[in-house]
Write an enzyme that holds these catalytic residues in place. Structure first.
Site, PDB file in Angstrom:
ATOM      1  N   ASP A   8       0.871  -1.157   0.000  1.00 36.41           N
ATOM      2  CA  ASP A   8       0.000   0.000   0.000  1.00 36.41           C
ATOM      3  C   ASP A   8       0.917   1.217   0.000  1.00 36.41           C
ATOM      4  O   ASP A   8       2.066   1.134   0.437  1.00 36.41           O
ATOM      5  CB  ASP A   8      -0.895  -0.032   1.251  1.00 36.41           C
ATOM      6  CG  ASP A   8      -1.738   1.211   1.392  1.00 36.41           C
ATOM      7  OD1 ASP A   8      -2.399   1.590   0.411  1.00 36.41           O
ATOM      8  OD2 ASP A   8      -1.731   1.808   2.482  1.00 36.41           O
ATOM      9  N   ASP A  10       0.030   5.072   0.887  1.00 32.50           N
ATOM     10  CA  ASP A  10      -0.146   6.039   1.968  1.00 32.50           C
ATOM     11  C   ASP A  10      -0.163   5.343   3.329  1.00 32.50           C
ATOM     12  O   ASP A  10      -0.977   4.465   3.568  1.00 32.50           O
ATOM     13  CB  ASP A  10      -1.444   6.822   1.770  1.00 32.50           C
ATOM     14  CG  ASP A  10      -1.448   7.616   0.470  1.00 32.50           C
ATOM     15  OD1 ASP A  10      -0.366   8.051   0.044  1.00 32.50           O
ATOM     16  OD2 ASP A  10      -2.530   7.794  -0.112  1.00 32.50           O
TER      17      ASP A  10
END
EC number: 3.1.3.-
Length: 178
Positions: A8, A10
């Site tokens: 991922d 952020d």
């Protein structure tokens, strides 16, 4: 077939929702978390493919364009490359939350597409995230799952929990496969 680490963006790679930046909507908003370059370089040196899978609902909501997102990702690649780290590909979902697409996490579409394109063995791979949708996407894709963060509520059902990406990379590259 190759093994991979799906990351991922952020909260795993870059800062978000803190004193310096709320959301990454411009290249200058992108600040790498401590140890990320070293972690990704370790994955690279140990033979892991590295991919980013990121929900970017800000595109669908009109907070940024896909061109602006491309500029953010160019900055990310430049920052990583300056320290010898490499990401093999980036997949993003530009759709609005609750739009019902198959690519937005917690769905597994981005992971599955990258795995098919890059000949990845999902059963030997890891999805790394800091939120439950990341872990759900990894489970649906058939990867091992890793929760990153120090949140007290770790009831996301991940296979592994680590403080940060560097802690996970240290564990993974020093693990002996049987």
């Amino acid at each position: 077939m190759h093994r991979a680490v799906f990351l991922d963006r952020d909260g795993v790679i870059n800062e978000v929702l803190n004193h310096r930046v709320k959301f990454v909507n411009r290249p200058e908003d992108l600040h790498l978390l401590e140890g990320v370059e070293q972690a990704i370089r370790q994955f690279n040196e140990d033979g892991w493919k590295v991919f980013i899978v990121t929900n970017q609902g800000g595109v669908g909501l009109g907070y940024m364009t896909e061109d602006a997102l491309g500029e953010i990702h160019d900055r990310l690649m430049d920052l990583l490359g300056a320290s010898g780290a490499r990401v093999d590909d980036i997949a993003y979902c530009p759709h609005m939350p609750h739009e019902g697409c198959g690519c937005r996490k917690p769905e597994a579409g981005m992971i599955l597409d990258l795995a098919e394109t890059h000949d990845i063995s999902l059963g030997e791979s890891y999805m790394v995230g800091d939120r439950e949708p990341d872990i759900s996407a990894g489970r649906k894709a058939g990867t091992h799952t890793v929760f990153i963060g120090s949140r007290k509520n770790k009831k996301v059902g991940a296979d592994h929990h680590f403080r940060d990406l560097l802690s996970f990379s240290n564990w993974l590259v020093n693990r002996r496969w049987t």
